[in-house]
Design a protein around this motif. Sequence first.
Motif, PDB file in Angstrom:
ATOM      1  N   TRP A 142      -9.081  -2.580  -8.814  1.00  0.00           N
ATOM      2  CA  TRP A 142      -8.182  -2.665  -7.672  1.00  0.00           C
ATOM      3  C   TRP A 142      -6.841  -3.290  -8.016  1.00  0.00           C
ATOM      4  CZ3 TRP A 142      -8.711   0.547  -4.087  1.00  0.00           C
ATOM      5  CH2 TRP A 142      -9.978   1.031  -3.756  1.00  0.00           C
TER       6      TRP A 142
ATOM      7  N   PHE B 140      -3.534  -1.282  -7.102  1.00  0.00           N
ATOM      8  CA  PHE B 140      -2.506  -1.978  -6.319  1.00  0.00           C
ATOM      9  C   PHE B 140      -1.146  -1.908  -7.004  1.00  0.00           C
ATOM     10  CE2 PHE B 140      -0.090  -5.856  -5.422  1.00  0.00           C
ATOM     11  CZ  PHE B 140       0.024  -5.775  -4.036  1.00  0.00           C
TER      12      PHE B 140
ATOM     13  N   PHE C 177       0.279   1.711  -6.968  1.00  0.00           N
ATOM     14  CA  PHE C 177       0.575   2.280  -5.657  1.00  0.00           C
ATOM     15  C   PHE C 177       1.631   1.487  -4.888  1.00  0.00           C
ATOM     16  CE2 PHE C 177      -0.496   3.647  -1.271  1.00  0.00           C
ATOM     17  CZ  PHE C 177      -0.504   5.018  -1.478  1.00  0.00           C
ATOM     18  N   LEU C 178       1.849   0.217  -5.269  1.00  0.00           N
ATOM     19  CA  LEU C 178       2.754  -0.660  -4.530  1.00  0.00           C
ATOM     20  C   LEU C 178       4.182  -0.105  -4.400  1.00  0.00           C
ATOM     21  CD1 LEU C 178       3.209  -3.304  -3.045  1.00  0.00           C
ATOM     22  CD2 LEU C 178       3.673  -4.396  -5.264  1.00  0.00           C
TER      23      LEU C 178
ATOM     24  N   ALA D  47       4.283   2.415  -1.713  1.00  0.00           N
ATOM     25  CA  ALA D  47       3.874   1.962  -0.376  1.00  0.00           C
ATOM     26  C   ALA D  47       4.857   0.995   0.276  1.00  0.00           C
ATOM     27  CB  ALA D  47       2.496   1.305  -0.452  1.00  0.00           C
TER      28      ALA D  47
ATOM     29  N   TYR E 240      -0.792   4.746   4.181  1.00  0.00           N
ATOM     30  CA  TYR E 240      -0.385   4.158   2.901  1.00  0.00           C
ATOM     31  C   TYR E 240      -0.299   2.634   2.962  1.00  0.00           C
ATOM     32  CZ  TYR E 240       0.816   9.022   2.096  1.00  0.00           C
ATOM     33  OH  TYR E 240       0.769  10.381   1.994  1.00  0.00           O
ATOM     34  N   SER E 241       0.298   2.108   4.022  1.00  0.00           N
ATOM     35  CA  SER E 241       0.422   0.652   4.125  1.00  0.00           C
ATOM     36  C   SER E 241      -0.943  -0.007   4.332  1.00  0.00           C
ATOM     37  CB  SER E 241       1.377   0.276   5.260  1.00  0.00           C
ATOM     38  OG  SER E 241       0.965   0.833   6.486  1.00  0.00           O
TER      39      SER E 241
ATOM     40  N   ILE F 269      -2.644  -0.205   0.826  1.00  0.00           N
ATOM     41  CA  ILE F 269      -2.128  -1.218  -0.095  1.00  0.00           C
ATOM     42  C   ILE F 269      -2.516  -2.615   0.359  1.00  0.00           C
ATOM     43  CG2 ILE F 269       0.141  -1.636   0.957  1.00  0.00           C
ATOM     44  CD1 ILE F 269      -0.574  -1.112  -2.789  1.00  0.00           C
TER      45      ILE F 269
ATOM     46  N   PHE G 146      -4.945  -5.269  -1.618  1.00  0.00           N
ATOM     47  CA  PHE G 146      -4.498  -6.628  -1.920  1.00  0.00           C
ATOM     48  C   PHE G 146      -5.510  -7.660  -1.434  1.00  0.00           C
ATOM     49  CE2 PHE G 146      -2.091 -10.478  -0.661  1.00  0.00           C
ATOM     50  CZ  PHE G 146      -1.635 -10.855  -1.919  1.00  0.00           C
TER      51      PHE G 146
ATOM     52  N   ILE H 203      -7.230   5.421  -5.917  1.00  0.00           N
ATOM     53  CA  ILE H 203      -6.109   6.009  -5.177  1.00  0.00           C
ATOM     54  C   ILE H 203      -6.397   7.447  -4.752  1.00  0.00           C
ATOM     55  CG2 ILE H 203      -3.677   6.647  -5.278  1.00  0.00           C
ATOM     56  CD1 ILE H 203      -3.259   4.337  -7.232  1.00  0.00           C
TER      57      ILE H 203
END
Length: 310
Positions: free
Chosen positions: A41, A45, A48-49, A52, A183-184, A187, A191, A229
């Motif tokens: 993860w 993260f 993808f951050l 996002a 998407y948000s 992420i 996290f 993802i």
Amino acid sequence: MQKVNPYVLLVVANLIWGGNFVIGRAITSSLPPVTLSFMRWCTAFLLFLPFAVPFLRKEWQVLKKHWQVVLVLSITGITGFNTLLYIALNFTTSINASIVNTSTPILLFLLSFLFLKEKLNSKQIAGALLSLIGLLFIISKGSILVLLQLSFNKGDLIVIGAVICWSIYSLLIRRYAGILPTYSTFIVTAFLGILILLPFSVREMQTKEIVWSIGTVATILYTGIFASIVAFMSWNTAVERVGPSKAGVFLNLIPVFAAIFAVLFIDESLAWYQGAGGVLVILGVFISTGLTKREKHKQSPNRSVKVISK
């Protein structure tokens, strides 16, 4: 991803997770389970951050409003399911784990009926039963005696916990479709999952050694990019469009794909009962997702569908 047929997305997600199932079993001696989940993860993260961030800025207030749901999504789908599965694969065989995993669609049907008030039609019930028969045929090697002699151990019970986590996660994805941004949400749940896993991973690394190799790095990248993802986004989008009941049946494809990967990459031979059982599983998926003329009209291309941004 919205333009792709949801059933194609479900196949893609479970194809990737089939590979994840095999890798999780193969890497047990080199990479501890909680640490694998943590590194997986972290990778997802970080990659993808950047994509996002713009969505996160616009949609933060929505996430803040539903923070309890977002937290449960992280605990069940990000932290719970994956970590429990990796832990279970240290104690149980792939056969027994596959048996327990077949309970997922049934549990999803039940939860959807109880909490989402979704009605189950005869095709869904028949398809789920046919898929279950196919999976039992595979894991019993076509023998009733083998099936009756199987015993459940500590790992099997842990898999049950993973199945419960995944069912709750899928149910919430359906319930909050169109409310939580895809998407948000993804992420933020990733996290939160990292924060939850961090102390357990640190503790684990104090007692278990990581054996670094090309295979170890490849495993982290595969699980972080594809199993996290690509598969999660495909699954979430499809669940929002077809519902957890229909989507749940596709999870029965995981052991089928896992068997194929085993033949291709670890030199196992494909037995007749695996081929026959695989046909039954796929047929069950086809039957359970068959739409009546009325349902097809309701889900015509002109109908707009809001998707969760996870």
